[in-house]
Enzyme design. Structure first.
Site, short mmCIF file in Angstrom:
data_model
loop_
_atom_site.label_atom_id
_atom_site.label_comp_id
_atom_site.label_asym_id
_atom_site.label_seq_id
_atom_site.Cartn_x
_atom_site.Cartn_y
_atom_site.Cartn_z
N ASP A 8 -2.52 -43.98 -15.10
CA ASP A 8 -2.42 -43.84 -16.54
C ASP A 8 -0.94 -43.59 -16.88
O ASP A 8 -0.15 -43.20 -16.01
CB ASP A 8 -3.28 -42.65 -16.98
CG ASP A 8 -3.11 -42.29 -18.42
OD1 ASP A 8 -3.33 -43.16 -19.27
OD2 ASP A 8 -2.72 -41.14 -18.70
N ASP A 10 0.42 -42.23 -20.48
CA ASP A 10 0.72 -41.11 -21.38
C ASP A 10 0.26 -39.78 -20.81
O ASP A 10 -0.92 -39.57 -20.50
CB ASP A 10 0.07 -41.34 -22.75
CG ASP A 10 0.79 -42.45 -23.51
OD1 ASP A 10 2.02 -42.54 -23.40
OD2 ASP A 10 0.11 -43.24 -24.20
N ASP A 179 -4.57 -38.01 -16.68
CA ASP A 179 -4.65 -36.64 -17.16
C ASP A 179 -5.87 -36.37 -18.03
O ASP A 179 -6.20 -35.22 -18.30
CB ASP A 179 -3.40 -36.29 -17.97
CG ASP A 179 -3.32 -37.09 -19.27
OD1 ASP A 179 -3.22 -38.33 -19.20
OD2 ASP A 179 -3.38 -36.48 -20.37
#
Length: 227
Positions: A8, A10, A179
């Protein structure tokens, strides 16, 4: 040792929260809001609701276009929400902040011979521009973005073109790292892949989702990939 790392972007590599805070506070201030802390919290709550709906399959663009109209309405202001959305998108284009250690982490994975793949929800032009501005593009073998694919994580169909491009990708030779439990970890689960929840703040998992692994640092992620 794993063969593939799907990462991922961001708040896993790119410091989205820092750029978001700077951009939103600037928009609030330019449009007459004096209490920037309250204004930011109002936006974050509305934005969280918007992205929750998107992750559950709702159409992206119509919802994103409501974020600033709803935020300023809640604060007692009337604004052109679509104009502010365009302004914010331009700000995001210039959000080149990275999390501490992200570049070294990617460079190390490349040295170790892993195939590093980006798998991100977001707008194609913004994400590609941010990766280029942060000088991270070259570390990725391929970059997969939900706007291009037509489906957002956690929809299993987000991973379909990734699996098609890498036909030997399996749960045993791949880790999805991110996250967000509701998009990255659930997405990996839906796609039949093992996952690493990147949790440097040691947040509590209050969901029913169970990542395969949890890591608080890039060093821990590297260990899991090389094991």
């Amino acid at each position: 040792m794993k063969k593939y790392a799907i990462l991922d972007l961001d708040d896993t590599l790119l410091d989205f929260k820092r750029g978001e805070t700077v951009g939103i506070q600037r928009i609030l201030q330019e449009n007459g809001v004096s209490d920037l802390t309250a204004g930011l919290q109002t936006y974050l709550q509305i934005n969280h609701d918007v992205w929750t709906q998107i992750e559950h399959g709702a159409a992206r663009e119509p919802l994103l276009a409501t974020r600033f109209t709803r935020t300023f309405a809640a604060l007692g202001y009337h604004v052109d929400g679509q104009r502010l959305e365009q302004q914010y998108s331009q700000m995001l284009d210039q959000n080149f902040y990275t999390l501490a250690g992200a570049t070294d982490f990617l460079a190390d994975l490349n040295r170790q011979g892993l195939t590093v793949v980006a798998g991100t929800n977001g707008t194609k032009s913004i994400q590609l521009n941010r990766l280029a501005g942060a000088q991270l593009t070259a570390y990725f073998d391929r970059i997969f973005i939900s706007e291009d694919i037509g489906f957002d994580k956690p929809d299993a169909r987000f991973f379909t073109p990734i699996r098609q491009y890498y036909p030997d990708m399996t749960a045993t030779n791949t880790l999805m790292i991110g996250d967000r439990l509701q998009s990255d970890i659930l997405g990996a689960q839906n796609a039949g892949l093992d996952s690493v929840w990147f949790n440097p703040t040691h947040a509590n998992n209050s969901t029913t989702l169970h990542p395969t692994y949890e890591a608080a640092s890039y060093a821990q992620i590297t260990q899991l990939l090389l094991a």
